[in-house]
Write a protein that holds these residues in place. Structure first.
Motif, PDB file in Angstrom:
ATOM      1  N   MET A  50      -6.053   7.835  -1.434  1.00 33.81           N
ATOM      2  CA  MET A  50      -6.786   7.758  -0.168  1.00 33.81           C
ATOM      3  C   MET A  50      -7.819   6.646  -0.192  1.00 33.81           C
ATOM      4  O   MET A  50      -7.938   5.862   0.755  1.00 33.81           O
ATOM      5  CB  MET A  50      -7.486   9.088   0.101  1.00 33.81           C
ATOM      6  CG  MET A  50      -6.560  10.172   0.571  1.00 33.81           C
ATOM      7  SD  MET A  50      -7.361  11.751   0.477  1.00 33.81           S
ATOM      8  CE  MET A  50      -8.758  11.490   1.535  1.00 33.81           C
ATOM      9  N   ILE A  81       0.061   4.838  -1.905  1.00 32.07           N
ATOM     10  CA  ILE A  81      -0.117   6.117  -1.196  1.00 32.07           C
ATOM     11  C   ILE A  81       0.906   7.133  -1.675  1.00 32.07           C
ATOM     12  O   ILE A  81       0.579   8.288  -1.963  1.00 32.07           O
ATOM     13  CB  ILE A  81       0.021   5.912   0.318  1.00 32.07           C
ATOM     14  CG1 ILE A  81      -1.076   5.013   0.851  1.00 32.07           C
ATOM     15  CG2 ILE A  81      -0.034   7.242   1.033  1.00 32.07           C
ATOM     16  CD1 ILE A  81      -1.086   4.930   2.342  1.00 32.07           C
ATOM     17  N   LEU A  82       2.165   6.691  -1.762  1.00 34.37           N
ATOM     18  CA  LEU A  82       3.207   7.645  -2.128  1.00 34.37           C
ATOM     19  C   LEU A  82       3.060   8.095  -3.575  1.00 34.37           C
ATOM     20  O   LEU A  82       3.309   9.268  -3.889  1.00 34.37           O
ATOM     21  CB  LEU A  82       4.586   7.029  -1.897  1.00 34.37           C
ATOM     22  CG  LEU A  82       4.904   6.893  -0.416  1.00 34.37           C
ATOM     23  CD1 LEU A  82       6.246   6.249  -0.223  1.00 34.37           C
ATOM     24  CD2 LEU A  82       4.877   8.248   0.252  1.00 34.37           C
ATOM     25  N   ALA A 103      -5.947   3.312   0.002  1.00 35.99           N
ATOM     26  CA  ALA A 103      -5.364   2.990   1.307  1.00 35.99           C
ATOM     27  C   ALA A 103      -6.450   2.539   2.275  1.00 35.99           C
ATOM     28  O   ALA A 103      -6.299   1.524   2.965  1.00 35.99           O
ATOM     29  CB  ALA A 103      -4.635   4.204   1.854  1.00 35.99           C
ATOM     30  N   ALA A 104      -7.575   3.279   2.321  1.00 36.01           N
ATOM     31  CA  ALA A 104      -8.645   2.912   3.242  1.00 36.01           C
ATOM     32  C   ALA A 104      -9.159   1.510   2.932  1.00 36.01           C
ATOM     33  O   ALA A 104      -9.395   0.692   3.829  1.00 36.01           O
ATOM     34  CB  ALA A 104      -9.776   3.921   3.146  1.00 36.01           C
ATOM     35  N   LEU A 136      -4.267  11.910  -5.568  1.00 36.76           N
ATOM     36  CA  LEU A 136      -4.374  11.881  -4.108  1.00 36.76           C
ATOM     37  C   LEU A 136      -5.682  11.221  -3.680  1.00 36.76           C
ATOM     38  O   LEU A 136      -5.704  10.399  -2.758  1.00 36.76           O
ATOM     39  CB  LEU A 136      -4.282  13.307  -3.564  1.00 36.76           C
ATOM     40  CG  LEU A 136      -4.152  13.392  -2.053  1.00 36.76           C
ATOM     41  CD1 LEU A 136      -2.886  12.691  -1.602  1.00 36.76           C
ATOM     42  CD2 LEU A 136      -4.132  14.831  -1.605  1.00 36.76           C
ATOM     43  N   VAL A 187       0.820  -1.205   0.000  1.00 38.55           N
ATOM     44  CA  VAL A 187       0.000   0.000   0.000  1.00 38.55           C
ATOM     45  C   VAL A 187       0.860   1.265   0.000  1.00 38.55           C
ATOM     46  O   VAL A 187       0.422   2.319  -0.446  1.00 38.55           O
ATOM     47  CB  VAL A 187      -0.971  -0.044   1.195  1.00 38.55           C
ATOM     48  CG1 VAL A 187      -0.242   0.123   2.492  1.00 38.55           C
ATOM     49  CG2 VAL A 187      -2.040   0.996   1.056  1.00 38.55           C
ATOM     50  N   TYR A 188       2.122   1.158   0.460  1.00 38.56           N
ATOM     51  CA  TYR A 188       2.982   2.343   0.460  1.00 38.56           C
ATOM     52  C   TYR A 188       3.207   2.877  -0.944  1.00 38.56           C
ATOM     53  O   TYR A 188       3.217   4.093  -1.161  1.00 38.56           O
ATOM     54  CB  TYR A 188       4.329   2.028   1.114  1.00 38.56           C
ATOM     55  CG  TYR A 188       4.264   2.108   2.606  1.00 38.56           C
ATOM     56  CD1 TYR A 188       4.228   3.316   3.244  1.00 38.56           C
ATOM     57  CD2 TYR A 188       4.194   0.957   3.370  1.00 38.56           C
ATOM     58  CE1 TYR A 188       4.132   3.399   4.602  1.00 38.56           C
ATOM     59  CE2 TYR A 188       4.103   1.019   4.730  1.00 38.56           C
ATOM     60  CZ  TYR A 188       4.077   2.246   5.347  1.00 38.56           C
ATOM     61  OH  TYR A 188       3.966   2.313   6.692  1.00 38.56           O
ATOM     62  N   ILE A 199      -6.488  -1.306   3.835  1.00 38.24           N
ATOM     63  CA  ILE A 199      -6.378  -1.526   5.278  1.00 38.24           C
ATOM     64  C   ILE A 199      -7.596  -2.284   5.783  1.00 38.24           C
ATOM     65  O   ILE A 199      -7.482  -3.206   6.587  1.00 38.24           O
ATOM     66  CB  ILE A 199      -6.227  -0.179   6.009  1.00 38.24           C
ATOM     67  CG1 ILE A 199      -4.869   0.414   5.703  1.00 38.24           C
ATOM     68  CG2 ILE A 199      -6.378  -0.357   7.500  1.00 38.24           C
ATOM     69  CD1 ILE A 199      -4.692   1.798   6.235  1.00 38.24           C
ATOM     70  N   TRP A 252       0.477  10.780  -3.474  1.00 36.76           N
ATOM     71  CA  TRP A 252       0.892  12.015  -2.821  1.00 36.76           C
ATOM     72  C   TRP A 252       1.966  12.727  -3.639  1.00 36.76           C
ATOM     73  O   TRP A 252       1.917  13.950  -3.817  1.00 36.76           O
ATOM     74  CB  TRP A 252       1.407  11.717  -1.416  1.00 36.76           C
ATOM     75  CG  TRP A 252       1.733  12.949  -0.660  1.00 36.76           C
ATOM     76  CD1 TRP A 252       0.859  13.780  -0.048  1.00 36.76           C
ATOM     77  CD2 TRP A 252       3.026  13.511  -0.475  1.00 36.76           C
ATOM     78  NE1 TRP A 252       1.529  14.816   0.523  1.00 36.76           N
ATOM     79  CE2 TRP A 252       2.854  14.686   0.279  1.00 36.76           C
ATOM     80  CE3 TRP A 252       4.312  13.131  -0.863  1.00 36.76           C
ATOM     81  CZ2 TRP A 252       3.925  15.488   0.650  1.00 36.76           C
ATOM     82  CZ3 TRP A 252       5.374  13.920  -0.498  1.00 36.76           C
ATOM     83  CH2 TRP A 252       5.176  15.097   0.250  1.00 36.76           C
TER      84      TRP A 252
END
Lengths: 350, 215
Positions: free
Chosen positions: A145, A129-130, A148-149, A141, A125-126, A152, A133
């Motif tokens: 988001m 996300i990165l 990621a949600a 972005l 997931v990194y 998780i 961003w």
């Protein structure tokens, strides 16, 4: 010195390549197969121009992507922008280290293999996300988001369903988990039967975890163009693509290993004849069975994509938190009872 | 021949150097997202050090829990923040004396702790997992769920209460909230919503001369 160097350095690299190169080729052929299957389901031809039946289409796409320029958006974070695709790719490939393809055919036969898999899948997931961003883009972005949600949330259901497997098998070692599914009752000895709801939860969570349709809000084309990788072009995009498909194939393999007996034959225990090494694998089990199972599981990904409309975001969250997690928590208790009262005995007669 | 102990030592110092460098970066880099990523790196290399010490369960649990879950949420929050570094810098000199005092007190406490422990030092016993012939993970699971079951369960209850409290504190019910029930949606019967009417096909009457308005 030389021999030790050979044993400790050269052979592991060769083994790693023996997994990674077929995996990359499998991704290429899987992309072709996906486009073909979805084409048939849509009553289209699918790719059919390059090579016989369009089979070289995937390679043509790779060449096209590699020759394109990688564009860095203005005031994007340069380091993280280039790092993100690698952070997505590395866990997707590293997870294969503990996947057992056959009895004693595994790169690293570690005792905590299942935990290692959970760790690797949670790292992916990194990259997403990165990428979102660092691109300095609203769409990217938002996609990051959402993704990621979602990842998780579904990781929890995935982890809990693996706890059920762990309870029944009594081991975190993937080879032992497959051996625990051996027995004299053929495919009825595999864990899909006592863990049927968990098997379904695991696979659907796997689909959600890889951000595939119908859980692909992270790259919902109609809303946020392409999500977290909207700014990526050329080979950087190709790396995200590779990571996503490698993860899909990984989930297919893992579902086959945890619930469908890995390399074990569905006829195990029913036939014990000794005909010839060329035929015996049909009932003694071999890597071919694992490949068949994984192929069928990965076909489900494509079938889902062609069949279901995209979930809404709140529906995804509701399914993950209010449906899957309670089911898996209850089934952890059920699996504990199965083990305690001896309804399911791991590895009978194996 | 390559000495395995020497190799392990080199690896340890390598990971330790990365850990310390990453930890320093957490408090020195300007960009807060970079700081979070440095913290991730620090956790990761700490896990590598634990792996060297053959504590494979703890190492992987550190990655699963902290790197895979906690730090992702952390990153999530930090990404949303718009921190003005100038304001943070302004307070730096003002709070520096207090910070130094706190750091010195902590350093003194840690040294005292290590000193006291060193006085009572006794040689650690052999690895209990290796003594029984189990893997580290299996031994830890056995110990946690038999010998230490009560403390383990109490810790689990405390964590659950923490989760429930966090939800209860932040949950704000709006009066005009429109609620959607999935089970009701599934149970809905099409016949309650639309009515299909069957009727014979008809066409409007042909206008005839007599019906035409007279000029």
């Amino acid at each position: 010195m030389g021999e030790q160097l050979l044993n400790e350095l050269v052979w592991p690299v060769v083994y790693i390549l023996c997994i990674a190169v077929p995996l990359i080729l499998a991704v290429a052929m899987f992309v072709y197969w996906e486009r073909k299957v979805i084409g048939w389901m849509h009553v289209r031809m699918g790719p059919n121009k390059i090579g016989p039946f369009g089979i070289l289409q995937a390679f043509a796409d790779v060449v096209k992507l590699l020759l394109k320029e990688v564009i860095l958006p203005s005031s994007a974070n340069r380091v993280l922008y280039y790092l993100a695709p690698l952070l997505a790719l590395v866990p997707a490939f590293a997870a294969w280290a503990v996947v057992p393809f056959d009895d004693r055919m595994v790169l690293a036969n570690v005792n905590a293999g299942l935990l290692y898999l959970l760790a690797m899948t949670s790292l992916g997931v990194y990259g997403i996300i990165l990428a979102g961003w660092a691109s300095n883009s609203r769409y990217a972005l938002l996609g990051a988001m959402r993704s990621a949600a979602q990842v998780i949330s579904y990781e929890l259901a995935m982890g809990l369903s693996l706890v059920c497997v762990l309870v029944l098998a009594g081991s975190l070692n993937l080879t032992d988990i497959v051996h625990a599914q051996g027995g004299g009752k053929g495919f009825l000895d595999w864990f899909w039967l006592p863990l049927l709801p968990v098997f379904i939860v695991y696979f659907i969570s796997g689909v959600a975890e890889t951000n595939r349709a119908p859980f692909d809000v992270a790259e919902g084309e109609s809303e946020i163009v392409a999500g977290f990788h909207v700014e990526y072009s050329g080979s950087a995009f190709a790396i995200f693509f590779l990571a996503e498909y490698a993860n899909m194939i990984l989930v297919s393999f893992l579902a086959s290993i945890f619930f469908l007996g890995g390399w074990l034959s569905p006829l195990q225990g029913w036939i014990t004849a000794d005909v010839s090494p060329w035929v015996n694998w049909i009932w003694t089990g071999s890597i071919i069975w694992l490949l068949i199972k994984a192929f069928l599981m990965s076909f489900l990904f494509l079938w889902f994509r062609a069949t279901f409309p995209r979930y809404r975001y709140d529906q995804i969250m509701r399914l993950g938190w209010k449906v899957f997690i309670p089911i898996t928590i209850v089934w952890v208790l059920v699996a504990g009872c199965m083990k305690y009262f001896g309804w399911v005995i791991a590895g009978t007669g194996a | 021949m390559i000495d395995t102990n020497l190799l392990q030592l080199i690896c340890f110092y390598g990971f330790a150097a990365v850990t310390v460098a990453a930890a320093l970066a957490v408090i020195t880099v300007k960009n807060s997202v970079h700081a979070v990523l440095s913290l991730v790196l620090a956790f990761f290399s700490t896990a590598c050090i634990w792996l060297l010490a053959e504590a494979e369960f703890l190492a992987i649990a550190l990655i699963v829990v902290y790197v895979g879950a906690v730090m992702v949420l952390f990153l999530f929050v930090v990404m949303m923040l718009d921190i003005k570094m100038e304001q943070v810098r302004e307070g730096f000199i003002r709070y520096l004396p207090v910070g130094i005092i706190v750091a010195l007190v902590m350093l003194g406490e840690m040294l005292a702790l290590i000193g006291v422990r060193a006085m009572h030092a006794h040689v650690l016993g052999a690895d209990p997992a290796a003594a029984v012939g189990l893997s580290n993970t299996a031994w830890l699971g056995g110990a946690l769920y038999t010998q230490y079951l009560l403390p383990f369960e109490i810790a689990a209850v405390i964590l659950t209460v923490g989760v429930v409290v966090a939800v209860a504190l932040t949950l704000r019910q709006r009066g005009d909230k429109r609620h959607e029930s999935a089970s009701e949606q599934v149970r809905v019967n099409p016949r309650d919503r639309i009515r299909v009417v069957k009727m014979a096909p008809s066409r409007p009457d042909e206008p005839t001369a007599s019906q035409e308005p007279l000029q």
